[in-house]
Write an enzyme that holds these catalytic residues in place. Structure first.
Site, PDB file in Angstrom:
ATOM      1  N   SER A   1      32.906  21.539 -13.837  1.00 39.06           N
ATOM      2  CA  SER A   1      32.817  22.288 -15.092  1.00 39.06           C
ATOM      3  C   SER A   1      32.410  23.723 -14.811  1.00 39.06           C
ATOM      4  O   SER A   1      31.742  23.996 -13.793  1.00 39.06           O
ATOM      5  CB  SER A   1      31.768  21.641 -16.007  1.00 39.06           C
ATOM      6  OG  SER A   1      31.499  22.443 -17.130  1.00 39.06           O
TER       7      SER A   1
ATOM      8  N   TYR B   1      23.931  17.234 -18.349  1.00 41.77           N
ATOM      9  CA  TYR B   1      25.364  17.361 -18.060  1.00 41.77           C
ATOM     10  C   TYR B   1      25.606  18.552 -17.135  1.00 41.77           C
ATOM     11  O   TYR B   1      26.314  18.435 -16.115  1.00 41.77           O
ATOM     12  CB  TYR B   1      26.146  17.534 -19.356  1.00 41.77           C
ATOM     13  CG  TYR B   1      27.629  17.751 -19.148  1.00 41.77           C
ATOM     14  CD1 TYR B   1      28.486  16.673 -18.990  1.00 41.77           C
ATOM     15  CD2 TYR B   1      28.173  19.036 -19.106  1.00 41.77           C
ATOM     16  CE1 TYR B   1      29.845  16.868 -18.777  1.00 41.77           C
ATOM     17  CE2 TYR B   1      29.520  19.235 -18.899  1.00 41.77           C
ATOM     18  CZ  TYR B   1      30.360  18.150 -18.738  1.00 41.77           C
ATOM     19  OH  TYR B   1      31.706  18.352 -18.518  1.00 41.77           O
TER      20      TYR B   1
END
Length: 243
Positions: A135, A148
């Site tokens: 990400s 996350y």
């Protein structure tokens, strides 16, 4: 990575980025196996794409990951591409009463699962490519999704090491680094503002065709190239309320 005539396993292949990858790899003449927790979602994909192979698997559970590998080794021992795509994102604070329970779930799915699958699937003599989906938050964390962001930073770091470790075995390691995209990650409606998955998929396939191993798009492309001061400013912009 060659783009056709592969047998590919995509974790979380029934939705979001995973579904985008599934559709494109099928279009490119590959055999695609997708796994996920929800049989109903897997069947929806199989109904639309009859060539896709589905299997229900909860990757947060060690025994289910081991059972998945056993099934692959017995029924699809020619599998040559593993795509670690599945991930969960929870908006939370360390002050939440259930913070640690939520964090353990994210760690199990986002970190333990890909590491375990890699260690298992490296036993396949046919394996020649691993793709890990990280990400843009690997580089600049979003405070609203602290665990996350940290799990993706860990997977990014591990992917760099993995690429070096597997060079001698001629196994290619590719990192897919998406920005926020218009998916249901974290909850429905949270990312409605973001670019479409199809645009992202088209962009990274152009990069795959060129033989690139760090695949980026939009915000993630900028952030991967950013220096320390640019990263600091990005963190402030993303996380500090305007005064």
């Amino acid at each position: 990575m060659k783009l056709s005539n592969n047998k590919i396993l995509i974790t979380g292949g029934a939705s979001g980025i995973g579904l985008g990858l599934t559709k494109r790899f099928i279009k490119e003449n590959n055999t695609v196996i997708i796994i996920g927790r929800r049989e109903s979602e897997l069947k929806k994909v199989a109904d639309q794409y009859p060539s896709v192979i589905i299997r229900v698997c909860d990757l947060s559970v060690v025994k289910e990951r081991e059972a998945l590998y056993t099934w692959i080794s017995e029924n699809h021992k020619d599998l040559n591409v593993l795509i670690n795509n599945v991930g969960i994102q929870q908006w939370m604070s360390v002050l939440d009463e259930l913070f640690f329970e939520k964090a353990k779930k994210e760690l199990a799915v986002n970190v333990e699962a890909p590491l375990h699958l890699i260690s298992l699937f490296l036993k396949l003599a046919s394996l020649d490519t691993i793709l890990n989906v990280t990400s843009g938050l690997s580089f600049v964390p979003l405070v609203k999704v602290p665990v996350y962001s940290a799990t993706k930073a860990m997977l990014h770091s591990f992917t760099l090491s993995l690429r070096e470790m597997l060079k001698a075995k001629n196994i290619e390691v590719i990192e897919i680094i998406p920005p926020a995209l218009n998916t249901d990650l974290g909850g429905k409606g949270l990312h409605d503002y973001a670019p479409l998955v199809n645009d992202f998929i088209n962009a990274i396939f152009l990069q795959l065709e060129k033989g690139e191993t760090e695949l980026t798009f939009g915000f993630s492309d900028a952030i991967v190239k950013a220096g320390p001061e640019q990263l600091r400013q990005a963190f402030i912009k993303m996380n500090v309320p305007a005064s």
